[in-house]
Enzyme design. Sequence first.
Site, mmCIF file in Angstrom:
data_model
loop_
_atom_site.group_PDB
_atom_site.id
_atom_site.type_symbol
_atom_site.label_atom_id
_atom_site.label_comp_id
_atom_site.label_asym_id
_atom_site.label_seq_id
_atom_site.Cartn_x
_atom_site.Cartn_y
_atom_site.Cartn_z
ATOM 1 N N ASN A 99 28.999 -36.371 75.357
ATOM 2 C CA ASN A 99 27.699 -35.813 75.004
ATOM 3 C C ASN A 99 26.880 -35.510 76.259
ATOM 4 O O ASN A 99 26.998 -36.194 77.268
ATOM 5 C CB ASN A 99 26.933 -36.794 74.117
ATOM 6 C CG ASN A 99 27.694 -37.094 72.835
ATOM 7 O OD1 ASN A 99 28.515 -36.282 72.404
ATOM 8 N ND2 ASN A 99 27.439 -38.239 72.244
ATOM 9 N N HIS A 116 30.854 -34.383 80.433
ATOM 10 C CA HIS A 116 30.522 -32.963 80.325
ATOM 11 C C HIS A 116 29.158 -32.614 80.904
ATOM 12 O O HIS A 116 28.588 -31.587 80.574
ATOM 13 C CB HIS A 116 30.621 -32.520 78.852
ATOM 14 C CG HIS A 116 32.015 -32.577 78.328
ATOM 15 N ND1 HIS A 116 32.320 -32.629 76.988
ATOM 16 C CD2 HIS A 116 33.210 -32.608 78.973
ATOM 17 C CE1 HIS A 116 33.648 -32.676 76.846
ATOM 18 N NE2 HIS A 116 34.196 -32.682 78.020
ATOM 19 N N CYS A 124 22.435 -25.365 91.401
ATOM 20 C CA CYS A 124 22.594 -24.017 91.935
ATOM 21 C C CYS A 124 24.025 -23.538 91.712
ATOM 22 O O CYS A 124 24.971 -24.316 91.750
ATOM 23 C CB CYS A 124 22.263 -24.017 93.427
ATOM 24 S SG CYS A 124 22.434 -22.386 94.184
HETATM 25 ZN ZN ZN Z 1 21.190 -22.635 96.102
#
Ligand code: ZN
Length: 237
Positions: A99, A116, A124
């Site tokens: 979860n 997960h 980023c």
């Molecule tokens: Zn970045």
Amino acid sequence: MATIDWARYHSIVVLTGAGISVASGLRPYRGPGGLWSEIDVDRVVTAAALARDPRQVWAFFAEARRQVLAASPNPAHVALARLERRLAPGQAMVVVTQNIDGLHQRAGSREVVNLHGSARRWRCTRCEARGEGEAPEACPACPTCGAWMRPDVVLFDEYVAAEAEWRTKRALRDCDLFVAVGTSGTVTPAANFVRSARYAGARTVLVNLEAMAPRDPEFDEEVLGRAEEVLPALVGD
Ligand code: ZN
């Protein structure tokens, strides 16, 4: 119902799936009524979709994040946290969860592997920059390098993070009790993990709403019922 004398075990691994969070108001992703059944998975939650349009992936998980932030741990999460707190010296326990809702941590569990990722975090797509908490509604650009940010979750066609995989394998290698909760026992990752646990000599238990069909012989026992009722009873006070 099965009983478990938790004090007998030195290394406990609990795998949890969507079924443990249903009582917290979070819908499972798969199956009838699941989120995945309403959206075009191939378009929204895959590595290819992220490469094509990170803003669409962000928008999908913004909704998931709203639901997660509004949810609270239920008695199943609380029972597992209580179990961990009362371990004796020499006993170890890890919760490995599929979860992304963070409810185990919020219930007080300390050793948690987020297989997960987390709906509460983002990162980023290019550099190491990360964020957590109140996310912007629209997909932001990285403050460091300017690339798109992305949810810190494992999309379809992506690998589980190396650290999560390593911690899981290490825990399974040493495990003498494996309990899977609220996840299908017959599909990955539970089906793989239970084989590893059995190979290590562990007792294996599946707690789920629905019986396995067909039954996976790698599980010694199957306890049918709602996680929020079964786990508090199994764990005790
Ligand atoms: Zn970045």
